[in-house]
Motif scaffolding. Sequence first.
Motif, PDB file in Angstrom:
ATOM      1  N   ARG A   1      -2.257   4.760 -22.396  1.00 51.38           N
ATOM      2  CA  ARG A   1      -3.748   5.265 -22.282  1.00 51.38           C
ATOM      3  C   ARG A   1      -3.661   5.881 -20.831  1.00 51.38           C
ATOM      4  O   ARG A   1      -3.364   5.376 -19.754  1.00 51.38           O
ATOM      5  N   PRO A   2      -4.535   7.037 -20.476  1.00 51.82           N
ATOM      6  CA  PRO A   2      -4.322   7.828 -19.374  1.00 51.82           C
ATOM      7  C   PRO A   2      -5.509   7.522 -18.591  1.00 51.82           C
ATOM      8  O   PRO A   2      -6.614   7.151 -19.062  1.00 51.82           O
ATOM      9  N   ALA A   3      -5.670   7.887 -17.157  1.00 57.31           N
ATOM     10  CA  ALA A   3      -6.629   7.717 -16.248  1.00 57.31           C
ATOM     11  C   ALA A   3      -7.468   8.757 -16.459  1.00 57.31           C
ATOM     12  O   ALA A   3      -8.768   8.657 -16.647  1.00 57.31           O
ATOM     13  N   ASP A   4      -7.047   9.886 -16.862  1.00 54.48           N
ATOM     14  CA  ASP A   4      -7.911  11.144 -17.101  1.00 54.48           C
ATOM     15  C   ASP A   4      -7.851  11.677 -18.732  1.00 54.48           C
ATOM     16  O   ASP A   4      -7.089  11.545 -19.457  1.00 54.48           O
ATOM     17  N   PRO A   5      -9.047  11.363 -19.328  1.00 49.07           N
ATOM     18  CA  PRO A   5      -9.050  11.803 -20.782  1.00 49.07           C
ATOM     19  C   PRO A   5      -8.658  13.072 -21.356  1.00 49.07           C
ATOM     20  O   PRO A   5      -8.303  13.291 -22.448  1.00 49.07           O
ATOM     21  N   LEU A   6      -8.288  14.093 -20.224  1.00 53.41           N
ATOM     22  CA  LEU A   6      -7.802  15.493 -20.508  1.00 53.41           C
ATOM     23  C   LEU A   6      -6.307  15.390 -20.205  1.00 53.41           C
ATOM     24  O   LEU A   6      -5.949  16.613 -20.132  1.00 53.41           O
ATOM     25  N   THR A   7      -5.730  14.304 -19.861  1.00 55.77           N
ATOM     26  CA  THR A   7      -4.330  14.337 -19.502  1.00 55.77           C
ATOM     27  C   THR A   7      -3.484  13.376 -20.277  1.00 55.77           C
ATOM     28  O   THR A   7      -3.269  12.226 -19.606  1.00 55.77           O
ATOM     29  N   PRO A   8      -3.157  13.605 -21.467  1.00 61.96           N
ATOM     30  CA  PRO A   8      -2.493  12.500 -22.027  1.00 61.96           C
ATOM     31  C   PRO A   8      -1.211  12.328 -21.322  1.00 61.96           C
ATOM     32  O   PRO A   8      -0.399  13.183 -21.026  1.00 61.96           O
ATOM     33  N   LEU A   9      -0.843  10.974 -21.654  1.00 57.63           N
ATOM     34  CA  LEU A   9       0.391  10.481 -20.719  1.00 57.63           C
ATOM     35  C   LEU A   9       1.433   9.827 -21.745  1.00 57.63           C
ATOM     36  O   LEU A   9       0.961   9.143 -22.487  1.00 57.63           O
ATOM     37  N   SER A  10       2.608  10.074 -21.566  1.00 55.85           N
ATOM     38  CA  SER A  10       3.717   9.310 -22.106  1.00 55.85           C
ATOM     39  C   SER A  10       4.510   8.684 -21.537  1.00 55.85           C
ATOM     40  O   SER A  10       5.044   9.272 -20.555  1.00 55.85           O
ATOM     41  N   ARG A  11       5.150   7.669 -21.929  1.00 53.49           N
ATOM     42  CA  ARG A  11       6.472   6.966 -21.157  1.00 53.49           C
ATOM     43  C   ARG A  11       7.711   7.298 -22.101  1.00 53.49           C
ATOM     44  O   ARG A  11       7.693   6.972 -23.191  1.00 53.49           O
TER      45      ARG A  11
END
Length: 312
Positions: free
Chosen positions: A139-149
């Motif tokens: 889950r990212p902080a910014d809804p427009l910046t998907p984040l992956s580990r």
Amino acid sequence: MDFQPTQDQRDLRAGVRDLLAGRYGREALRAAADGGACVDRALWRELGEAGFFALRLPEEQGGVGLGMPEAVLVFEEAGRALLPGPLVATHLAAGSVPGAAQGTAVVTAFDLEGPWVTHLGESDAVLGAAAVPAGEAVRPADPLTPLSRVRARDPASAGASEAADAYRDEGALLTAALQLGSALRTLELAVGHAREREQFGQPIGAFQAVKHLCAQMLVRAEVARTALYAAAVTGDPGEVAGAKLLADEAAVRGARDCLQVHGGMGFTWEADVHLHLKRAWVRAEQWRTAARAEEALAAELLGAGLPEAGVE
């Protein structure tokens, strides 16, 4: 020396602003924030056709043949529009990753500390990697910046971090330009609201506390702009680090002050202020964090052999 933008540079900036205003206005921004795809592939290709990603690529390689001063002006407009996607990584990959210059490929990078990558699921390539590594969405902080580990650094992505390190200064400078654009936009939003919103029979912009907030936003943005433009011309690592620090501060604190000017409505999902704040938080961690920038500045100052305290 005259450090004002030339007419060609002003025309370039205006052209990009018009393009983004027509293709990625507030309705498109809100639609993306409310659950649409973060990377608009059609717009990405249009940016490629307009030379956004190939701006600094030599003409003999199919690029525009311009330099970093022009690039920061263009990225400033993208930051102002809050355009999502791995813009910096794709721009840096032009000429080395097929399709990046033309906007037919979306390229991301290991530009965050640790095993984190933005827009991994939407990207066709990772800068410096032979293939797109596997990753687990978080889950990212910014809804427009998907984040992956990224689960594991396999041989396909072994050179990805090294590639990001090689582009660290350029990436930091372009990210600073995005931050500056966002800071200038939140300033516009704050001033516009201060002029329109009335309390006790007069616009809230007439109150000293609101005036001070807006004035501080302007000062931070203009100081960051000066540092950014200077670093774009010189390319000096110390100046790049300083520009990133100042632009991060202008974007983050500017968004917070803008939210403060908006009052209670600034905290709502419907207001755009929170999108600028969340994006500024993310960008502050990309390419060169505050800690890394401070280390670079300290190394630059120590290497310059500054006189001891009290010695003229």
